[in-house]
Design an enzyme around this catalytic site. Sequence first.
Site, PDB file in Angstrom:
ATOM      1  N   TYR A 186       0.846  -1.194   0.000  1.00 59.56           N
ATOM      2  CA  TYR A 186       0.000   0.000   0.000  1.00 59.56           C
ATOM      3  C   TYR A 186       0.887   1.252   0.000  1.00 59.56           C
ATOM      4  O   TYR A 186       0.689   2.175  -0.802  1.00 59.56           O
ATOM      5  CB  TYR A 186      -0.919  -0.003   1.219  1.00 59.56           C
ATOM      6  CG  TYR A 186      -1.827   1.198   1.293  1.00 59.56           C
ATOM      7  CD1 TYR A 186      -2.974   1.269   0.501  1.00 59.56           C
ATOM      8  CD2 TYR A 186      -1.544   2.260   2.141  1.00 59.56           C
ATOM      9  CE1 TYR A 186      -3.805   2.376   0.551  1.00 59.56           C
ATOM     10  CE2 TYR A 186      -2.378   3.368   2.204  1.00 59.56           C
ATOM     11  CZ  TYR A 186      -3.512   3.422   1.409  1.00 59.56           C
ATOM     12  OH  TYR A 186      -4.330   4.527   1.467  1.00 59.56           O
ATOM     13  N   LYS A 230       1.360   4.204  -3.031  1.00 60.07           N
ATOM     14  CA  LYS A 230       1.145   5.618  -2.735  1.00 60.07           C
ATOM     15  C   LYS A 230       2.437   6.429  -2.914  1.00 60.07           C
ATOM     16  O   LYS A 230       2.405   7.581  -3.357  1.00 60.07           O
ATOM     17  CB  LYS A 230       0.600   5.785  -1.316  1.00 60.07           C
ATOM     18  CG  LYS A 230      -0.798   5.212  -1.116  1.00 60.07           C
ATOM     19  CD  LYS A 230      -1.812   5.866  -2.044  1.00 60.07           C
ATOM     20  CE  LYS A 230      -3.234   5.443  -1.728  1.00 60.07           C
ATOM     21  NZ  LYS A 230      -4.225   6.037  -2.649  1.00 60.07           N
TER      22      LYS A 230
END
Length: 273
Positions: A150, A154
């Site tokens: 994750y 990002k």
Amino acid sequence: MTHERVWLITGASRGLGRAFAEAALAGGDRVVAAARHVEPLEELTRTYPDHLIPLTLDVSDRQAVFDGVERAAAAFGGLDIVVNNAGAMLYGMVEEATEEQIRAHMDVNFFGAVWVAQAVLPHLRARGGGRLLQITSMGSGGGMATVGFYGAGKAALDSVSEALAAEVEGFGIKVTVVQMGGYDTGLFTTGTTATEPLARYGPLRTEMEAMWGDDAGPEPGTAAPVVRELAALPDPPRRLIVGSRSFDQVLEMGRARADLYRSWEHLSRIAPG
């Protein structure tokens, strides 16, 4: 921009995307709300029949994104504000994740956001400018156990967005990396793909779960006024942290990284590059 602006928001059926859509509609703007599943938007569509258009869209499909953006721009005669919000969570240790899980995750969290940005730029230029809000995370500056992929997605979006901001500013398009704090979005439940746990990581997994705790964070709606104000600024920042607690945490992480660099400065400076 006109007083009644047109928003395209991805991942708009729940969580932050839904909150952003509701805030824009409440302010009198028009919204194209894109999501893989638009059924949760039915009630909102009935409330704002002339201002909200749901758009079924899988951002991981590049051609579908370009086709969907064309429909979105045609719906209200152009686009003013694009919120690149669609995302998911891959939860687990790096060693545990399969190739299929990793690629599927990056297809949504990184490549999907890139496809949206590429598709909307011609429409924002045609408008004489606009806003592109790239929704990332307060944790995108560094990796953390169990949520490494994750953070990686990002962080990649952060970097590309910095470059994009410099590339399109001359067209009047303002790009902002919006580093969201932790909000009760359902990301760790309905938006999560979990790896198959390996026993060797059991103690660390337990430690991390205890650290996450049971606090899901504030309601997404509490972040929406910040995004509305950001979208209205004539000269918005290229980066913005959303969340008071997250602001302090990001600054502390930055200080800790600077301290680490300084503690090994003697080794770094041996090389002349």
